[in-house]
Design a protein around this motif. Sequence first.
Motif, PDB file in Angstrom:
ATOM      1  N   ILE A  57       8.685  -0.784  -6.990  1.00 58.16           N
ATOM      2  CA  ILE A  57       8.512  -1.606  -5.579  1.00 58.16           C
ATOM      3  C   ILE A  57       9.265  -0.359  -4.247  1.00 58.16           C
ATOM      4  O   ILE A  57       8.313  -0.437  -3.109  1.00 58.16           O
ATOM      5  CB  ILE A  57       9.623  -2.683  -5.424  1.00 58.16           C
ATOM      6  CG1 ILE A  57       8.806  -4.024  -6.030  1.00 58.16           C
ATOM      7  CG2 ILE A  57       8.603  -3.726  -3.786  1.00 58.16           C
ATOM      8  CD1 ILE A  57       9.683  -4.923  -6.729  1.00 58.16           C
ATOM      9  N   ALA A  58       9.968   0.334  -5.221  1.00 54.94           N
ATOM     10  CA  ALA A  58      10.648   1.454  -2.974  1.00 54.94           C
ATOM     11  C   ALA A  58       9.720   2.460  -3.409  1.00 54.94           C
ATOM     12  O   ALA A  58       9.461   2.847  -2.365  1.00 54.94           O
ATOM     13  CB  ALA A  58      11.965   1.428  -3.926  1.00 54.94           C
ATOM     14  N   ALA A 113       6.146   1.979  -4.543  1.00 55.73           N
ATOM     15  CA  ALA A 113       5.396   2.207  -4.068  1.00 55.73           C
ATOM     16  C   ALA A 113       4.847   1.793  -2.715  1.00 55.73           C
ATOM     17  O   ALA A 113       4.153   2.629  -2.175  1.00 55.73           O
ATOM     18  CB  ALA A 113       5.014   0.900  -4.447  1.00 55.73           C
ATOM     19  N   CYS A 114       6.199   0.728  -1.474  1.00 56.85           N
ATOM     20  CA  CYS A 114       6.285   0.990  -0.224  1.00 56.85           C
ATOM     21  C   CYS A 114       6.397   2.596  -0.059  1.00 56.85           C
ATOM     22  O   CYS A 114       5.962   2.266   0.939  1.00 56.85           O
ATOM     23  CB  CYS A 114       7.379   0.276  -0.482  1.00 56.85           C
ATOM     24  SG  CYS A 114       7.624  -1.863  -0.757  1.00 56.85           S
ATOM     25  N   ALA A 115       7.544   3.810  -0.339  1.00 52.90           N
ATOM     26  CA  ALA A 115       7.291   3.989   0.360  1.00 52.90           C
ATOM     27  C   ALA A 115       6.114   5.163   0.433  1.00 52.90           C
ATOM     28  O   ALA A 115       5.694   6.051   1.313  1.00 52.90           O
ATOM     29  CB  ALA A 115       8.867   4.899   0.306  1.00 52.90           C
ATOM     30  N   GLY A 128       2.890   3.779   0.160  1.00 51.98           N
ATOM     31  CA  GLY A 128       1.981   3.354   0.757  1.00 51.98           C
ATOM     32  C   GLY A 128       2.076   3.598   2.496  1.00 51.98           C
ATOM     33  O   GLY A 128       1.303   3.740   3.425  1.00 51.98           O
ATOM     34  N   ILE A 129       3.574   3.151   3.226  1.00 49.59           N
ATOM     35  CA  ILE A 129       4.458   3.671   4.134  1.00 49.59           C
ATOM     36  C   ILE A 129       3.757   4.782   4.689  1.00 49.59           C
ATOM     37  O   ILE A 129       3.497   5.774   5.966  1.00 49.59           O
ATOM     38  CB  ILE A 129       5.622   2.730   4.173  1.00 49.59           C
ATOM     39  CG1 ILE A 129       5.717   1.482   4.689  1.00 49.59           C
ATOM     40  CG2 ILE A 129       5.972   4.179   5.951  1.00 49.59           C
ATOM     41  CD1 ILE A 129       7.030   1.181   4.435  1.00 49.59           C
ATOM     42  N   TRP A 185      -0.971   0.988  -3.322  1.00 48.92           N
ATOM     43  CA  TRP A 185       0.270   0.909  -3.301  1.00 48.92           C
ATOM     44  C   TRP A 185       0.897  -0.123  -2.986  1.00 48.92           C
ATOM     45  O   TRP A 185       1.808  -0.127  -3.663  1.00 48.92           O
ATOM     46  CB  TRP A 185       1.244   2.340  -2.550  1.00 48.92           C
ATOM     47  CG  TRP A 185       0.295   3.819  -3.097  1.00 48.92           C
ATOM     48  CD1 TRP A 185       0.073   4.444  -2.133  1.00 48.92           C
ATOM     49  CD2 TRP A 185       1.376   4.724  -3.785  1.00 48.92           C
ATOM     50  NE1 TRP A 185       0.003   6.269  -2.758  1.00 48.92           N
ATOM     51  CE2 TRP A 185       1.110   6.213  -4.503  1.00 48.92           C
ATOM     52  CE3 TRP A 185       2.202   3.572  -5.427  1.00 48.92           C
ATOM     53  CZ2 TRP A 185       0.996   6.921  -5.173  1.00 48.92           C
ATOM     54  CZ3 TRP A 185       2.529   5.312  -6.484  1.00 48.92           C
ATOM     55  CH2 TRP A 185       2.036   5.712  -6.343  1.00 48.92           C
ATOM     56  N   PHE A 186       0.549  -0.331  -2.156  1.00 48.02           N
ATOM     57  CA  PHE A 186       1.055  -1.661  -1.530  1.00 48.02           C
ATOM     58  C   PHE A 186       0.753  -3.154  -2.889  1.00 48.02           C
ATOM     59  O   PHE A 186       1.755  -3.421  -3.202  1.00 48.02           O
ATOM     60  CB  PHE A 186       0.834  -2.536  -0.068  1.00 48.02           C
ATOM     61  CG  PHE A 186       1.433  -1.616   0.996  1.00 48.02           C
ATOM     62  CD1 PHE A 186       3.083  -1.373   0.213  1.00 48.02           C
ATOM     63  CD2 PHE A 186       0.946  -0.968   1.548  1.00 48.02           C
ATOM     64  CE1 PHE A 186       3.357  -0.982   1.550  1.00 48.02           C
ATOM     65  CE2 PHE A 186       1.232  -0.635   2.911  1.00 48.02           C
ATOM     66  CZ  PHE A 186       2.091  -0.409   3.276  1.00 48.02           C
ATOM     67  N   GLY A 223       3.093  -2.064  -5.745  1.00 44.32           N
ATOM     68  CA  GLY A 223       4.058  -2.998  -5.490  1.00 44.32           C
ATOM     69  C   GLY A 223       4.523  -4.283  -6.098  1.00 44.32           C
ATOM     70  O   GLY A 223       5.531  -5.002  -6.498  1.00 44.32           O
ATOM     71  N   VAL A 224       3.681  -5.278  -5.241  1.00 47.62           N
ATOM     72  CA  VAL A 224       2.937  -6.694  -5.547  1.00 47.62           C
ATOM     73  C   VAL A 224       3.068  -6.841  -7.046  1.00 47.62           C
ATOM     74  O   VAL A 224       3.647  -7.477  -7.326  1.00 47.62           O
ATOM     75  CB  VAL A 224       1.981  -6.616  -4.668  1.00 47.62           C
ATOM     76  CG1 VAL A 224       1.716  -8.947  -5.015  1.00 47.62           C
ATOM     77  CG2 VAL A 224       2.402  -6.840  -3.387  1.00 47.62           C
TER      78      VAL A 224
END
Length: 261
Positions: free
Chosen positions: A23-24, A26-28, A30-31, A232-233, A236-237
């Motif tokens: 999750i970390a 993927a979020c990084a 995506g951001i 990417w998000f 994470g989901v």
Amino acid sequence: MNNLFTALIAKRIVATVSALLVIAIACAAGIWQLSRAESKIVLAAHLLARQQMPILSVNSSPLTLEDASERRMIARGQYIPEAAIWLDNRPRSMPPAGSTASQSGFFLMMPLRLEGRNEVLWVNRGWAPRNSADRELLPPVKTPTNVVNIEGIVFAHPGKVYALGESKPPTDTGKPRIEQNFDLVGEGRLRAWSQSPFILREIDTGIDDGLLREWAPLTTGVDRHYAYAFQWFALGVAGFLFWLITGLRQYRRQDVNGDQE
């Protein structure tokens, strides 16, 4: 609640840590993709604002890169075609817009000896397709032999592509050559010219010289960054849902087994 916490986390430390890691990441990612898109939008807005400023004339007075960067400029002078440099590996997107197909080609960099000044300005005259059968065969283009007026946008360089190692100094500077990248400072040193500290990317004014001047906007690729960010998000989901669902199923099995006992 304590039993649920124990089933989801305490008894699944490895799975929980793995899920958090996915999750970390993927979020990084995506951001980061969103920040790339935002940077391109801001850069395009800045470029547009600079182009709304009064047009500069490189013949009237010396200009620094800082003063002229991303500004519209006119130049008057005479081309030096024997010193032209063809920049290789410059693909052009094929229509329709949004298509992923592209055609290989060159950017043509050609020095312009400025009228009334002892100075040379390098001009990115445009794009031409590469001969697929003979990579060394240069595209046929028309170059005016008289003094011409050129209008374009000022940039620090014509753009760079990845190259293995450094190019060797040319053995013959009296004829056009093919290069991967353009070294403005190196060209000035090689030819002992007084040069403008920037290049001029010519805009399309309807000149029929065999070159295309359909320059890609700086916002090109923004949609792709948004698409990557979504992926990417979504990853994470998906990682969180997988961790949660497998944990709940494990909790229910333990709960059922406990009731039967």
